[in-house]
Design an enzyme around this catalytic site. Structure first.
Site, PDB file in Angstrom:
ATOM      1  N   ALA A   9      28.358  18.387  42.490  1.00  0.00           N
ATOM      2  CA  ALA A   9      29.237  19.560  42.386  1.00  0.00           C
ATOM      3  C   ALA A   9      30.027  19.678  43.692  1.00  0.00           C
ATOM      4  O   ALA A   9      30.018  20.705  44.366  1.00  0.00           O
ATOM      5  CB  ALA A   9      28.452  20.836  42.084  1.00  0.00           C
ATOM      6  N   LEU A  10      30.689  18.578  44.025  1.00  0.00           N
ATOM      7  CA  LEU A  10      31.254  18.414  45.365  1.00  0.00           C
ATOM      8  C   LEU A  10      32.434  19.330  45.637  1.00  0.00           C
ATOM      9  O   LEU A  10      33.270  19.584  44.770  1.00  0.00           O
ATOM     10  CB  LEU A  10      31.680  16.953  45.555  1.00  0.00           C
ATOM     11  N   HIS A  11      32.488  19.825  46.868  1.00  0.00           N
ATOM     12  CA  HIS A  11      33.599  20.659  47.342  1.00  0.00           C
ATOM     13  C   HIS A  11      34.008  20.155  48.722  1.00  0.00           C
ATOM     14  O   HIS A  11      33.446  19.163  49.221  1.00  0.00           O
ATOM     15  CB  HIS A  11      33.191  22.141  47.348  1.00  0.00           C
ATOM     16  N   HIS A  65      31.289  19.258  51.347  1.00  0.00           N
ATOM     17  CA  HIS A  65      30.713  17.916  51.216  1.00  0.00           C
ATOM     18  C   HIS A  65      31.693  16.861  51.751  1.00  0.00           C
ATOM     19  O   HIS A  65      31.300  15.930  52.452  1.00  0.00           O
ATOM     20  CB  HIS A  65      30.436  17.591  49.742  1.00  0.00           C
ATOM     21  N   GLN A  80      25.845  22.243  58.705  1.00  0.00           N
ATOM     22  CA  GLN A  80      25.230  23.330  59.466  1.00  0.00           C
ATOM     23  C   GLN A  80      25.076  24.580  58.591  1.00  0.00           C
ATOM     24  O   GLN A  80      24.340  25.489  58.922  1.00  0.00           O
ATOM     25  CB  GLN A  80      26.093  23.616  60.707  1.00  0.00           C
ATOM     26  N   GLN A  88      17.584  23.814  57.060  1.00  0.00           N
ATOM     27  CA  GLN A  88      17.382  22.425  56.596  1.00  0.00           C
ATOM     28  C   GLN A  88      17.584  21.446  57.749  1.00  0.00           C
ATOM     29  O   GLN A  88      16.817  20.492  57.917  1.00  0.00           O
ATOM     30  CB  GLN A  88      18.369  22.140  55.462  1.00  0.00           C
ATOM     31  N   ARG A 130      27.043  26.720  44.529  1.00  0.00           N
ATOM     32  CA  ARG A 130      26.601  27.895  43.758  1.00  0.00           C
ATOM     33  C   ARG A 130      27.682  28.977  43.676  1.00  0.00           C
ATOM     34  O   ARG A 130      27.525  29.908  42.887  1.00  0.00           O
ATOM     35  CB  ARG A 130      25.313  28.472  44.354  1.00  0.00           C
TER      36      ARG A 130
HETATM   37  P1  AMP Z   1      24.132  20.249  48.685  1.00  0.00           P
HETATM   38  O1  AMP Z   1      24.863  19.401  47.701  1.00  0.00           O
HETATM   39  O2  AMP Z   1      24.349  21.715  48.509  1.00  0.00           O
HETATM   40  O3  AMP Z   1      22.676  19.859  48.833  1.00  0.00           O
HETATM   41  O4  AMP Z   1      24.784  19.924  50.088  1.00  0.00           O
HETATM   42  C1  AMP Z   1      24.851  18.604  50.567  1.00  0.00           C
HETATM   43  C2  AMP Z   1      25.218  18.645  52.029  1.00  0.00           C
HETATM   44  O5  AMP Z   1      26.481  19.296  52.186  1.00  0.00           O
HETATM   45  C3  AMP Z   1      24.204  19.451  52.860  1.00  0.00           C
HETATM   46  O6  AMP Z   1      23.981  18.790  54.082  1.00  0.00           O
HETATM   47  C4  AMP Z   1      24.896  20.764  53.054  1.00  0.00           C
HETATM   48  O7  AMP Z   1      24.505  21.430  54.223  1.00  0.00           O
HETATM   49  C5  AMP Z   1      26.350  20.326  53.140  1.00  0.00           C
HETATM   50  N1  AMP Z   1      27.238  21.448  52.840  1.00  0.00           N
HETATM   51  C6  AMP Z   1      27.185  22.252  51.742  1.00  0.00           C
HETATM   52  N2  AMP Z   1      28.114  23.231  51.840  1.00  0.00           N
HETATM   53  C7  AMP Z   1      28.754  23.040  53.019  1.00  0.00           C
HETATM   54  C8  AMP Z   1      29.803  23.722  53.693  1.00  0.00           C
HETATM   55  N3  AMP Z   1      30.388  24.794  53.189  1.00  0.00           N
HETATM   56  N4  AMP Z   1      30.199  23.244  54.884  1.00  0.00           N
HETATM   57  C9  AMP Z   1      29.605  22.148  55.436  1.00  0.00           C
HETATM   58  N5  AMP Z   1      28.616  21.462  54.847  1.00  0.00           N
HETATM   59  C10 AMP Z   1      28.191  21.896  53.648  1.00  0.00           C
END
Ligand code: AMP
Length: 298
Positions: free
Chosen positions: A31-33, A36, A147, A152, A186
């Site tokens: 669910a990349l943004h 990511h 961060q 985490q 989310r």
């Molecule tokens: P997730 O897919 O939510 O597990 O996130 C994967 C990685 O992307 C994790 O290291 C998150 O901390 C990072 N991440 C998620 N949202 C953000 C954001 N808004 N800014 C920077 N890194 C993010």
């Protein structure tokens, strides 16, 4: 872009990538943004080759959480990674990652029981386990994490130190929407009304920033402001507002030497997190921190 779904093939592919130079890993749940993608860009800048993983890790979701309904948009994600110039994606199934007989887990007690670890029992055990497994599959020199998930980062730094993983963890700045909301997979759960409400997390951190800029560094003062901001909206349920050491995640009485201000709140049925790392640096850094987020977005 090559997509690999088995551990064996991935280990082989990564072995040959490592022969060509440094290898970076960007673990995600899809669910990349742009948050990511900022990790992907940073990894590309710093490593000779990079791999991205997409795996919605069942072991980090507690019973009753959103594992089943967690947003999944694999085709879209692949298009974004391809456009970003990613050559190798690891996208295993849960069955490929976890044998039905698997009994070994990685736990980081203490740090792993704070913040989200307290609110989401077993969460960091699942995170540490899957990241350790990804390290063993990929063998990266550097691994990139956001961060945004500050707890985490602390848990994984401790795991890397304690288990001697030959990996450098790179923590990347939080990427935000234009109005300040930290990007998150989310966020797409939020109704328009709750999307507006969700800004309360960023507003609370901005209020803390203002106090810090005015030289008010005592945690009790900052804590009072955080509580007041969150109390103003009955539609938001505060999970935690913590002023802590970014490495141990234990409370600090004063932030003058640098601290992590971390908040988590339920907006409707969606749990959101955000934080501010003040670091042991001049106050201008706070502005730079925000500036950096905008830069990363652009
Ligand atoms: P997730 O897919 O939510 O597990 O996130 C994967 C990685 O992307 C994790 O290291 C998150 O901390 C990072 N991440 C998620 N949202 C953000 C954001 N808004 N800014 C920077 N890194 C993010």
């Amino acid at each position: 872009m090559q997509i690999i779904t088995t551990v064996r093939q991935m280990q082989q592919a990564c072995r040959s990538l490592r022969r060509r130079g440094t290898l970076g890993l960007v673990p995600t749940m899809g669910a990349l943004h742009d948050g990511h993608l900022s990790l992907v860009r940073r990894a590309q800048q710093e490593c000779d080759s990079i791999v991205v993983s997409i795996f919605v890790n069942p072991t980090q979701f507690a019973a009753g959480e959103d594992y089943e309904t967690y947003p999944r948009s694999f085709n879209d994600d692949c298009a974004k990674l391809k456009a970003a110039g990613v050559d190798l994606l690891f996208a295993p199934s849960p069955e490929e990652m976890y044998s039905p007989d698997s009994t070994t887990f990685v736990e980081v007690p203490g740090i792993g029981d704070q913040l989200d670890g307290a609110s989401r029992p077993g969460h960091f055990r699942g995170v540490a386990t899957v990241v350790a497994k990804l390290f063993n599959v990929v063998g990266p020199d550097r691994a990139y994490f956001g961060q945004k998930d500050a707890a985490q980062v602390a848990v994984l730094r401790a795991m890397i130190r304690d288990l001697n993983f030959p990996v450098q963890l790179v923590a990347c700045p939080i990427v935000r929407e234009r109005d300040g909301l930290a990007m998150s997979s989310r966020n797409r759960y939020l109704s328009p009304q709750n999307r507006r409400r969700a800004l309360i997390l960023h507003r609370a951190l901005e209020a803390v920033c203002e106090l810090l800029e005015a030289g008010k560094t005592r945690s009790d003062i900052l804590q009072g402001t955080l509580s007041r901001v969150f109390a103003a909206d009955e539609g938001v349920r505060l999970d935690y507002a913590a002023i802590i050491d970014p490495c141990t995640l234990l409370p600090v009485a004063d932030t003058a030497q640098g601290a992590l201000i971390a908040v988590a709140a339920w907006v409707g049925s969606t749990r959101l997190i955000d934080n501010l790392l003040t670091e042991n640096l001049p106050i201008e850094t706070l502005h730079l921190h925000h500036g950096l987020m905008e830069e990363t977005r652009a």
